[in-house]
Design an enzyme around this catalytic site. Sequence first.
Site, PDB file in Angstrom:
ATOM      1  CG  ASP A 248      -1.937   0.422   0.731  1.00 27.47           C
ATOM      2  OD1 ASP A 248      -2.488   0.954   0.217  1.00 27.47           O
ATOM      3  OD2 ASP A 248      -2.470   1.568   2.149  1.00 27.47           O
TER       4      ASP A 248
ATOM      5  CG  ASP B 215      -0.344   6.983  -5.419  1.00 23.62           C
ATOM      6  OD1 ASP B 215      -1.591   6.697  -5.022  1.00 23.62           O
ATOM      7  OD2 ASP B 215       0.614   6.031  -4.968  1.00 23.62           O
TER       8      ASP B 215
ATOM      9  CD  GLU C 155      -4.613   6.664   1.354  1.00 29.23           C
ATOM     10  OE1 GLU C 155      -4.243   5.575   0.986  1.00 29.23           O
ATOM     11  OE2 GLU C 155      -6.007   7.454   0.347  1.00 29.23           O
ATOM     12  CD  GLU C 156      -0.550   8.973  -1.096  1.00 30.06           C
ATOM     13  OE1 GLU C 156       0.640   8.753  -1.176  1.00 30.06           O
ATOM     14  OE2 GLU C 156      -1.946   8.352  -1.593  1.00 30.06           O
TER      15      GLU C 156
ATOM     16  CG  ASP D  22      -7.138   8.597  -2.189  1.00 27.90           C
ATOM     17  OD1 ASP D  22      -5.598   8.338  -2.201  1.00 27.90           O
ATOM     18  OD2 ASP D  22      -7.601   7.296  -1.851  1.00 27.90           O
TER      19      ASP D  22
ATOM     20  CG  LEU E 274      -3.982   7.390  -8.991  1.00 31.81           C
ATOM     21  CD1 LEU E 274      -4.921   8.235  -9.455  1.00 31.81           C
ATOM     22  CD2 LEU E 274      -2.466   7.757  -9.716  1.00 31.81           C
ATOM     23  CG  ASP E 275      -8.993   4.448  -4.076  1.00 30.49           C
ATOM     24  OD1 ASP E 275      -8.089   3.938  -3.323  1.00 30.49           O
ATOM     25  OD2 ASP E 275      -9.645   3.354  -4.992  1.00 30.49           O
TER      26      ASP E 275
ATOM     27  CD  GLU F  11      -9.170   5.209   1.247  1.00 33.11           C
ATOM     28  OE1 GLU F  11      -8.554   4.694   0.026  1.00 33.11           O
ATOM     29  OE2 GLU F  11      -9.193   4.692   2.044  1.00 33.11           O
TER      30      GLU F  11
END
Length: 403
Positions: free
Chosen positions: A129, A135, A158-159, A177, A179-180, A340
């Site tokens: 992950d 990303d 998220e990054e 997020d 780039l999921d 998310e």
Amino acid sequence: MQSLTLTRYPTPISPPTLNLYPLRQIAGSVLSVPTTGNRSEMTSRRECASFKSLAVGQTSTGDGDDGYCTLIDFAGNGGGEGTKVGDDLVVLLYHLQHACKRIASLVASPFNSSLGKLSVNSSSGSDRDAPKPLDIVSNDIVLSSLRNSGKVAVMASEENDSPTWIKDDGPYVVVVDPLDGSRNIDASIPTGTIFGIYNRLVELDHLPVEEKAELNSLQRGNRLVASGYVLYSSATIFCVTLGSGTHAFTLDHSTGEFVLTHQNIKIPTRGQIYSVNDARYFDWPDGLRKYIDTVRQGKGQNPKKYSARYICSLVADLHRTLLYGGVAMNPRDHLRLVYEGNPVAFLVEQAGGKSSDGKRGILSIQPVKLHQRLPLFLGSVEDVTELESYGDVQQTVNPGYEV
């Protein structure tokens, strides 16, 4: 050698019939756009606050009253029945859609096939992950657009290990997020961007920057002002709720505009599809195994046998579920609540669906840390309710992540 001359003969090609929504049609349902009068009269009536009038005047496609409704048209004229969207939010959406167009181009580029395979060092999550260069680039694109909007106080991504403070008087907080599903890019599997927008908590303005940045980002999902996702697939689709219904806009590459193609999406009350990684079956609790065994045999509350559809991309699985119904799930403590869970739960519930962690509604959960993970069950009201009735549906064996 003899030269070869090519002559192009213009051949009229009839475009496919699309379910687009002209401004006139939208006016009769959710937008406060006048339905009579000539073009100049309509334009003058639309000239309200600065950016709204600019958006409506420059982003409509087509001629006269029948110009198709773009994302910025839609937001600038209210964003749904009973909703009042301020100029600041319209400006923010304008910059956010610009970022997503850039990401759409990035993920489709043939020059990024090798980039998608690489990983960068990260202190959070497993190696599988870990963030990829794509990303990070996508994160930078979103951050740049939010800075340029001038409407965002803080972005939590998220990054990043911690939120990024952008502007003291920015009215909004954005969680994202960027780039999921990026680990699937090399196989051309659909990916997406997920975002949520909150009001800045002005009562926290006196606190140190790091503290107020984190607390602003840890708001409950039921305080969301807007949320959405952008699906990067055979089409690029911007699906959003501004607090009154869920609507989807498809990118028209000939104009560069997101055009309204799915107005007021309503997820079916019950579907016939479940979406989950069946390879984890023997790690599931008894309740979840019993539910899956029951519905795929047609012995549940719905007498029809369910089919399995699983892409392993949250945005793609969610998009299908919104349109066709059923339930999409990850029973592990895997998906992040802030970036998310909350944004997609708000979107699903605005479409008439239901969200749950298997025991309680997602939007009622108070986040306690930025990268908090949880199980996630989304979809048709009757399907999610039936699943919850089996009791033990959260996977605790081999969750795959430190939680």
